[in-house]
Write an enzyme that holds these catalytic residues in place. Structure first.
Site, PDB file in Angstrom:
ATOM      1  N   SER A  55     -12.913  -3.940   1.132  1.00 21.91           N
ATOM      2  CA  SER A  55     -13.151  -3.065   2.276  1.00 21.91           C
ATOM      3  C   SER A  55     -14.654  -2.902   2.458  1.00 21.91           C
ATOM      4  CB  SER A  55     -12.507  -1.693   2.046  1.00 21.91           C
ATOM      5  OG  SER A  55     -11.105  -1.780   2.070  1.00 21.91           O
ATOM      6  N   ARG A  98       0.862  -1.176   0.000  1.00 21.17           N
ATOM      7  CA  ARG A  98       0.000   0.000   0.000  1.00 21.17           C
ATOM      8  C   ARG A  98       0.899   1.227   0.000  1.00 21.17           C
ATOM      9  NH1 ARG A  98      -2.019   3.774   3.543  1.00 21.17           N
ATOM     10  NH2 ARG A  98      -4.250   4.268   3.424  1.00 21.17           N
ATOM     11  N   LYS A 110      -5.916   6.737   8.831  1.00 19.42           N
ATOM     12  CA  LYS A 110      -7.168   7.275   8.292  1.00 19.42           C
ATOM     13  C   LYS A 110      -7.975   7.879   9.433  1.00 19.42           C
ATOM     14  CE  LYS A 110      -7.845   4.426   4.167  1.00 19.42           C
ATOM     15  NZ  LYS A 110      -8.824   3.592   3.431  1.00 19.42           N
TER      16      LYS A 110
END
Length: 217
Positions: A111, A43, A141
């Site tokens: 997700s 990621r 996040k």
């Protein structure tokens, strides 16, 4: 390739931090891959296409050497390109059904945030695992939707491995495993720790005295 590994898997799902220097990224990951996390997700939200391709290829080589499956975030085409085991798709990364039709050999993760109906739809479309979260405040996040632990058991009833993500630490990890998480997805909990290898071991210990009813390969 996907056929080298079998589901269900159980353990730490390690996600890479944003890192522009591929050599530095590999150096940070090498001692962690030696500890055999259940999965590694590449990621890097800050990278452009060329850097993502370079890093994904380099990570795939190191993951193969340690027998750790690699999952590529956001991009099933790149996952196919580098020979990764799978791809993880969020709500803006294209449809699971389309990816499944064009990449039948990849593991596909979805997700699902705080939404059980989204998880049901993902499973129906061909997802191999479903991820819920954030369960706790997340530095990665900070504005992420918050999920409750009841979603983990509800998700497991759909017959797919369930991933918990978001603000997970060694102190709260075991509670999520007891609540039904098959995999714990972590970034900062490992990479921001003074000793990342010790932190990864601590997360792995969360699975030693808890049972969700599944086993690793």
């Amino acid at each position: 390739m996907k056929t080298a590994f079998t589901w269900p898997r159980r353990g730490v799902y390690l996600l890479t931090p944003d890192e522009a220097d591929t050599g530095h990224l590999l150096a940070r990951l090498e001692p962690l891959l030696a500890l055999r996390p259940a999965l590694l997700q590449y990621r890097n939200k800050a990278a452009g296409p060329a850097l993502r391709a370079e890093q994904a290829r380099a990570l795939q080589a190191r993951c193969e050497a340690h027998a750790v499956p690699l999952v590529v975030n956001d991009d099933w085409r790149l996952a196919l390109q580098v020979g990764a085991a799978g791809a993880h798709l969020g709500e803006h990364d294209g449809a699971i059904a389309g990816a499944r039709a064009q990449a039948p050999g990849l593991w596909l993760g979805a997700s699902c945030y705080d939404d059980l109906e989204r998880a049901r739809a993902a499973v129906a479309a061909g997802a191999d695992y479903i991820a819920f979260g954030a369960f706790f405040p997340s530095g990665t996040k900070p504005l992420a939707r918050r999920a409750g632990p009841q979603l983990l058991q509800a998700g497991r009833a759909l017959g797919r491995p369930v991933v918990a993500i978001g603000g997970i630490t060694p102190d709260n990890a075991a509670g999520l495993v007891r609540a039904g998480a098959d995999l714990l997805a972590v970034i900062g909990g490992v990479f921001d720790a003074p000793d990342p290898a010790d932190a990864l071991r601590a997360f792995q210990r969360a699975f030693e005295h808890t049972d969700t009813g599944t086993t690793n390969e």
